[in-house]
Motif scaffolding. Structure first.
Motif, PDB file in Angstrom:
ATOM      1  N   ARG A 205     -15.288  32.023  -4.163  1.00 54.49           N
ATOM      2  CA  ARG A 205     -13.955  31.511  -4.483  1.00 54.49           C
ATOM      3  C   ARG A 205     -14.065  30.495  -5.613  1.00 54.49           C
ATOM      4  O   ARG A 205     -14.796  29.515  -5.487  1.00 54.49           O
ATOM      5  CB  ARG A 205     -13.327  30.873  -3.258  1.00 54.49           C
ATOM      6  CG  ARG A 205     -13.284  31.882  -2.122  1.00 54.49           C
ATOM      7  CD  ARG A 205     -12.287  31.560  -1.085  1.00 54.49           C
ATOM      8  NE  ARG A 205     -12.257  32.634  -0.103  1.00 54.49           N
ATOM      9  CZ  ARG A 205     -11.438  32.654   0.921  1.00 54.49           C
ATOM     10  NH1 ARG A 205     -10.599  31.681   1.111  1.00 54.49           N
ATOM     11  NH2 ARG A 205     -11.468  33.667   1.759  1.00 54.49           N
ATOM     12  N   HIS A 214     -15.253  22.420   0.022  1.00 57.12           N
ATOM     13  CA  HIS A 214     -15.198  23.696  -0.700  1.00 57.12           C
ATOM     14  C   HIS A 214     -16.444  23.970  -1.520  1.00 57.12           C
ATOM     15  O   HIS A 214     -16.888  23.125  -2.286  1.00 57.12           O
ATOM     16  CB  HIS A 214     -13.969  23.735  -1.619  1.00 57.12           C
ATOM     17  CG  HIS A 214     -12.683  23.832  -0.876  1.00 57.12           C
ATOM     18  ND1 HIS A 214     -11.982  22.719  -0.485  1.00 57.12           N
ATOM     19  CD2 HIS A 214     -11.992  24.900  -0.424  1.00 57.12           C
ATOM     20  CE1 HIS A 214     -10.885  23.105   0.169  1.00 57.12           C
ATOM     21  NE2 HIS A 214     -10.877  24.427   0.230  1.00 57.12           N
ATOM     22  N   GLU A 356     -10.396  23.173   8.465  1.00 58.18           N
ATOM     23  CA  GLU A 356     -10.254  24.562   8.944  1.00 58.18           C
ATOM     24  C   GLU A 356     -11.608  25.268   8.946  1.00 58.18           C
ATOM     25  O   GLU A 356     -12.266  25.376   7.922  1.00 58.18           O
ATOM     26  CB  GLU A 356      -9.283  25.301   8.013  1.00 58.18           C
ATOM     27  CG  GLU A 356      -9.029  26.720   8.438  1.00 58.18           C
ATOM     28  CD  GLU A 356      -8.362  27.559   7.337  1.00 58.18           C
ATOM     29  OE1 GLU A 356      -7.452  27.061   6.650  1.00 58.18           O
ATOM     30  OE2 GLU A 356      -8.779  28.718   7.178  1.00 58.18           O
TER      31      GLU A 356
HETATM   32  P1  ATP Z   1      -8.834  26.245   2.896  1.00 58.35           P
HETATM   33  O1  ATP Z   1      -7.339  26.290   2.902  1.00 58.35           O
HETATM   34  O2  ATP Z   1      -9.414  25.257   3.827  1.00 58.35           O
HETATM   35  O3  ATP Z   1      -9.416  26.190   1.525  1.00 58.35           O
HETATM   36  P2  ATP Z   1      -8.585  29.076   3.264  1.00 58.35           P
HETATM   37  O4  ATP Z   1      -7.376  29.138   4.087  1.00 58.35           O
HETATM   38  O5  ATP Z   1      -8.517  29.383   1.829  1.00 58.35           O
HETATM   39  O6  ATP Z   1      -9.323  27.665   3.472  1.00 58.35           O
HETATM   40  P3  ATP Z   1      -9.588  31.475   4.534  1.00 58.35           P
HETATM   41  O7  ATP Z   1      -9.169  32.379   3.435  1.00 58.35           O
HETATM   42  O8  ATP Z   1      -8.813  31.460   5.776  1.00 58.35           O
HETATM   43  O9  ATP Z   1      -9.714  29.993   3.939  1.00 58.35           O
HETATM   44  O10 ATP Z   1     -11.173  31.714   4.809  1.00 58.35           O
HETATM   45  C1  ATP Z   1     -11.745  31.731   6.087  1.00 58.35           C
HETATM   46  C2  ATP Z   1     -12.651  30.521   6.298  1.00 58.35           C
HETATM   47  O11 ATP Z   1     -13.623  30.405   5.265  1.00 58.35           O
HETATM   48  C3  ATP Z   1     -11.928  29.195   6.259  1.00 58.35           C
HETATM   49  O12 ATP Z   1     -11.388  28.906   7.515  1.00 58.35           O
HETATM   50  C4  ATP Z   1     -13.042  28.226   5.901  1.00 58.35           C
HETATM   51  O13 ATP Z   1     -13.784  27.874   7.056  1.00 58.35           O
HETATM   52  C5  ATP Z   1     -13.917  29.045   5.018  1.00 58.35           C
HETATM   53  N1  ATP Z   1     -13.689  28.759   3.598  1.00 58.35           N
HETATM   54  C6  ATP Z   1     -12.683  29.203   2.826  1.00 58.35           C
HETATM   55  N2  ATP Z   1     -12.822  28.787   1.565  1.00 58.35           N
HETATM   56  C7  ATP Z   1     -13.950  28.062   1.529  1.00 58.35           C
HETATM   57  C8  ATP Z   1     -14.664  27.381   0.488  1.00 58.35           C
HETATM   58  N3  ATP Z   1     -14.245  27.386  -0.755  1.00 58.35           N
HETATM   59  N4  ATP Z   1     -15.829  26.747   0.808  1.00 58.35           N
HETATM   60  C9  ATP Z   1     -16.284  26.766   2.065  1.00 58.35           C
HETATM   61  N5  ATP Z   1     -15.666  27.385   3.084  1.00 58.35           N
HETATM   62  C10 ATP Z   1     -14.515  28.035   2.822  1.00 58.35           C
END
Ligand code: ATP
Ligand code: MG
Length: 433
Positions: A205, A214, A356
């Protein structure tokens, strides 16, 4: 002689042993050299008197931190030694020299980042990496025990899944492709073959903001299950987290202690059922308990998630978010018809402000709705035609979730930043080494 690990040698406690490892500390005079030798398992004080090593003395005297050695000698109890034992060395083989190891306690985070490849040897990083290994094993155990298959999706894909703003573009033989943000679009087709599947693999990402939560390259543990409903997903996520926490508490006592992790929330997580509430209920809680007023329809931000997590000592599950803040593939629901459309999705929020850790949903089955949602995000539904086939040929109710491995590790280890949850972190400002 067969080499023992230092921990095994300490358990043996007496007699002749052979061990090998790296110099953790050294001091000495022209009569006697003290070396603290470390390996993966532990460390031990080693004594080398000049008298015994007349021929090798010049080399021994010059040994520095992180030189690698094989030694043989007699192990004895010694109260004053760091791990309660010491080895009176009879034989030493200097395997690899080391000169002015460039890590010391005065280095700031930036310099430790530049020298990450060497900093990995620290007790802090070693402890975290051991816990990480337990976490991955426990996740695999959890799903294998329930009859899931491990399945893999491609890393190079042609479309977005979690919003275009965090896509990494790759030049694929002059055609644009992207690094996958999640396995999901290629996982859903897999359930028609295997029904219940999981993976643990990197996701990418392009996160442009600097936060302690992140990474740009993260590891995601993801599951997808055919025929199951929204409650099943919540139960499975709770069981997975409980199994991980229980494994780490069992296998990594020493590491948790070294990291000075307060175990309160980990223990509570094992004992209690995780509170479950809808998004709408969470707004009411924020208002009554935290004096925070959020307009219905706005996503929960980090600060709000943190405030909610302060009310509990276990992870919490928040369900039924407004449709407009969630991804196109989440199944529409009508939990709060008076307020607006919701989705059968949930986030699991970790305690202690770790944010999260899981994002989950029941998947939308209507092709029309999927297309409409994509168009609203400015996406071309044509690119997703293969995905719609999962709805065209024997569609079944199904759902799944993604768990951020490093977020989970950050909580388990009590880390200040997610960067320390992985050996070589990738963020906007860190891509070397
Ligand atoms: P956030 O809003 O906290 O950036 P997200 O809603 O974009 O997260 P999801 O698409 O639901 O994240 O991804 C599933 C899980 O992956 C998240 O609950 C989080 O634990 C993890 N995650 C997402 N983006 C990242 C990131 N950039 N770095 C580390 N962990 C991540
Ligand atoms: Mg999410």
């Amino acid at each position: 002689m067969k080499f023992l690990s230092i921990a095994e040698a300490i358990t043996k406690g007496k007699g002749k042993v052979a061990v090998r490892g790296w110099v953790h500390r050294e001091r000495g005079s022209n009569k006697l050299k003290f070396i603290i030798l470390r390996d993966e398992s532990s460390m031990i004080q080693c004594l080398l008197p000049q008298e015994k090593f007349k021929k090798q003395w010049l080399d021994i005297d010059k040994l520095q931190i992180e030189a690698s050695l094989e030694i043989e000698g007699i192990i004895k109890k010694e109260k004053r030694a760091p791990t309660g034992h010491e080895i009176h060395v009879d034989k030493i083989n200097i395997v690899g020299l080391s000169n002015e190891f460039p890590i010391n306690k005065d280095l700031n985070e930036e310099l430790l980042g530049d020298r990450r490849h060497l900093w990995l040897r620290s007790r802090k990083m070693t402890s975290i990496l051991k816990i990480r290994s337990t976490v991955l094993q426990a996740l695999r155990e959890h799903w294998h025990n329930k009859g899931f298959y491990e399945y893999h999706s491609p890393t190079l894909i042609g479309m977005q899944c979690e919003g275009g703003s965090t896509l990494f573009k790759v030049d694929y033989f002059s055609k644009p492709m992207f690094l996958s943000q999640t396995w999901q679009l290629h996982a859903e087709p897999g359930i028609f073959a295997l029904e219940k599947i999981f993976t643990i693999q990197p996701a990418f990402r392009a996160e442009k903001s600097k936060t302690s939560r992140h990474l740009t390259e993260l590891w995601m543990a993801e599951m997808e299950a055919a025929w199951e409903n929204f409650d099943y997903l919540q139960d499975d996520a709770e069981q997975a987290i409980k199994h991980v926490v229980s494994s780490v508490l069992k296998k990594n006592k020493t590491e948790l202690e070294f990291l000075k992790k307060d175990l309160t929330t980990l223990k509570a997580t094992l004992k209690k059922k995780f509170p479950r509430m809808t998004y709408t209920e969470s707004l009411k809680l924020l208002k009554s308990k935290k004096k925070v007023d959020i307009e219905w329809g706005k996503d929960l931000r980090t600060i709000e998630e943190d405030k909610l997590s302060e009310l509990y000592d276990t992870p919490i599950i928040i369900t039924d978010y407004p449709k407009q803040v969630k991804a196109f593939y989440m199944k529409e629901s009508d939990k709060h018809p008076s307020e607006g459309k919701t989705v059968l999705g949930f986030d699991m929020i970790a305690p202690e402000h770790y944010g999260e850790i899981i994002g989950a949903s029941q998947r939308e089955e209507s092709i029309e709705r999927l297309k409409k949602n994509l168009k609203e995000q400015g996406e071309d539904p044509e690119k997703y035609d293969f995905y719609f086939d999962t709805r065209r040929y024997g569609s079944v109710p199904h759902g799944g979730y993604g768990l951020g491995v490093e977020r989970l590790i950050a909580w388990l280890c009590g880390l200040d930043t997610i960067k320390d949850a992985i050996a070589f972190p990738r963020t906007m400002s860190r891509s070397y080494p």
